[in-house]
Write a protein that holds these residues in place. Structure first.
Motif, PDB file in Angstrom:
ATOM      1  N   TRP A  76      -6.463  -5.533  -4.175  1.00  0.00           N
ATOM      2  CA  TRP A  76      -6.946  -6.390  -3.097  1.00  0.00           C
ATOM      3  C   TRP A  76      -6.441  -7.798  -3.310  1.00  0.00           C
ATOM      4  O   TRP A  76      -6.448  -8.339  -4.411  1.00  0.00           O
ATOM      5  N   VAL A 116      -3.695  -8.664   1.783  1.00  0.00           N
ATOM      6  CA  VAL A 116      -4.187  -7.346   2.183  1.00  0.00           C
ATOM      7  C   VAL A 116      -5.336  -7.506   3.174  1.00  0.00           C
ATOM      8  O   VAL A 116      -5.406  -6.809   4.188  1.00  0.00           O
ATOM      9  N   ALA A 117      -6.232  -8.445   2.899  1.00  0.00           N
ATOM     10  CA  ALA A 117      -7.354  -8.695   3.810  1.00  0.00           C
ATOM     11  C   ALA A 117      -6.863  -9.195   5.162  1.00  0.00           C
ATOM     12  O   ALA A 117      -7.385  -8.790   6.210  1.00  0.00           O
TER      13      ALA A 117
END
Length: 90
Positions: free
Chosen positions: A18, A22-23
């Protein structure tokens, strides 16, 4: 185990850890799914309504529409994240 099974187990793609990028990809995929659904769903509000009042972008959406849109957004986001990670771009 057969030889084919062992080959399939070895073919697992690497998953990225993460990170904010990615977010951002997942958020963008969900927003894209929301915009597509906003103009694509012809009959809105069928079924149970949402328990809280949401902003204008969600106007007319019921619980089934919201669950469907976010599910599609997450499937799209997961595909983008895995594809970009496999290509080495993430």
């Amino acid at each position: 185990m057969t030889y084919l099974t062992l080959n399939l187990l070895a073919a697992v793609p690497t998953t990225p850890v993460w990170s904010p990028s990615v977010a951002l990809i997942m958020i963008t995929a969900n927003l894209f799914a929301l915009v597509v659904a906003r103009y694509g769903i012809q009959v809105k509000g069928v079924g149970p309504s949402l328990p809280v009042e949401l902003p204008g972008l969600f106007a007319g959406f019921g619980l089934p529409e919201l669950l469907a849109v976010t599910s599609f957004g997450h499937v799209l986001g997961a595909g983008l994240i895995l594809g970009l990670a496999q290509a080495g771009l993430l």
